[in-house]
Design a protein around this motif. Sequence first.
Motif, PDB file in Angstrom:
ATOM      1  N   ARG A 299       0.836  -1.204   0.000  1.00 45.02           N
ATOM      2  CA  ARG A 299       0.000   0.000   0.000  1.00 45.02           C
ATOM      3  C   ARG A 299       0.871   1.255   0.000  1.00 45.02           C
ATOM      4  O   ARG A 299       0.559   2.248  -0.683  1.00 45.02           O
ATOM      5  CB  ARG A 299      -0.929  -0.004   1.207  1.00 45.02           C
TER       6      ARG A 299
ATOM      7  N   ALA B 210       0.938   3.911  -3.094  1.00 45.93           N
ATOM      8  CA  ALA B 210       0.574   5.297  -2.811  1.00 45.93           C
ATOM      9  C   ALA B 210       1.646   6.255  -3.324  1.00 45.93           C
ATOM     10  O   ALA B 210       1.338   7.295  -3.911  1.00 45.93           O
ATOM     11  CB  ALA B 210       0.358   5.484  -1.312  1.00 45.93           C
TER      12      ALA B 210
ATOM     13  N   GLY C 155      -0.119   7.172  -6.395  1.00 40.63           N
ATOM     14  CA  GLY C 155      -1.097   8.002  -5.693  1.00 40.63           C
ATOM     15  C   GLY C 155      -2.320   7.227  -5.240  1.00 40.63           C
ATOM     16  O   GLY C 155      -3.394   7.809  -5.060  1.00 40.63           O
TER      17      GLY C 155
ATOM     18  N   GLU D 155      -5.070   5.694  -3.077  1.00 37.90           N
ATOM     19  CA  GLU D 155      -5.651   6.084  -1.792  1.00 37.90           C
ATOM     20  C   GLU D 155      -6.517   4.979  -1.189  1.00 37.90           C
ATOM     21  O   GLU D 155      -6.603   4.857   0.033  1.00 37.90           O
ATOM     22  CB  GLU D 155      -6.485   7.351  -1.955  1.00 37.90           C
ATOM     23  N   HIS D 156      -7.189   4.214  -2.035  1.00 36.93           N
ATOM     24  CA  HIS D 156      -8.082   3.158  -1.552  1.00 36.93           C
ATOM     25  C   HIS D 156      -7.704   1.843  -2.206  1.00 36.93           C
ATOM     26  O   HIS D 156      -7.121   1.808  -3.294  1.00 36.93           O
ATOM     27  CB  HIS D 156      -9.540   3.502  -1.851  1.00 36.93           C
TER      28      HIS D 156
ATOM     29  N   TRP E 121      -6.745   5.017  -8.023  1.00 42.93           N
ATOM     30  CA  TRP E 121      -6.115   6.333  -8.019  1.00 42.93           C
ATOM     31  C   TRP E 121      -6.702   7.173  -9.130  1.00 42.93           C
ATOM     32  O   TRP E 121      -7.337   6.666 -10.058  1.00 42.93           O
ATOM     33  CB  TRP E 121      -4.603   6.204  -8.115  1.00 42.93           C
ATOM     34  N   ASP E 122      -6.495   8.473  -9.048  1.00 42.11           N
ATOM     35  CA  ASP E 122      -7.150   9.406  -9.962  1.00 42.11           C
ATOM     36  C   ASP E 122      -6.706   9.233 -11.410  1.00 42.11           C
ATOM     37  O   ASP E 122      -7.476   9.513 -12.329  1.00 42.11           O
ATOM     38  CB  ASP E 122      -6.890  10.851  -9.523  1.00 42.11           C
TER      39      ASP E 122
END
Length: 258
Positions: free
Chosen positions: A55, A59, A63, A65-66, A100-101
């Motif tokens: 994780r 991250a 990036g 997050e979940h 992630w975005d």
Amino acid sequence: MVMSRRLLYRSGFWEIARPRHPLTAAHVVIRLSDPSTDFALPSATDWLFCHHLARTALAKVLGVEHCAVMFAHQWHPLGAGLGEPVAESSTPTFHLFGRWDGETTTPGHQLSLPAHRRVALPESELEVTDEAIREVLRRDLPDAVLAFAEGPGAAVEPVLDPALLVRTIPAGERHTVMEPVRGVASVRDFLPADLLAIAASLGGLPLAGGVSGFSCLAVESPAPGRPLRVHALGRSAGEDVNPVVELLRSPEVSLALL
């Protein structure tokens, strides 16, 4: 994909690797190095450590997050494997799907397709991402070890009766939901005993009506005060409806994976 490129990190009991058929750039597996190893306090603690490492690296590199976790218990995907990642082997394997975005496809979209129609990621893209993950792990491993040692995941506490640690909720035919009674919202807040209690509760689910094993999905809560939920779906070769496909369409899971 050769093993030297698939392996990202090897710990005491588990290894972090790319699956043979990664669905997104943030799809990695935590796989048992020795299939004969018992799932007990040492290996459960090491699993949480590998989860923490994976994780942290996802991250920093992407990036993320979940993250949702999918695994099978005494079950292998059949045929088109709708709703499930392709089975790696009989070795216990947990699939981590980071979100992630910047993702160009989602785990849920890929899983909704038959296995032979899923879009493979470009090898060049994976090579760059994997090397970045390895670099993060090499550079940040001492800090990650310290953070894990000071966090809840490494706490060594007596392993209590699973019934005292996990709430088991019938959620439909062949569908059971398990929640840690402590109400933690993320796997990152698990104690080793939470993990062992879920494993014991899963092992105690009845194999009736043709059920031979379970497809399982751990969904973290995006909202404070709502606990993480582990969905266990009874599976059989002669099932009329694929319960994983039905679960993917539910609001809770579609938000996590789609």
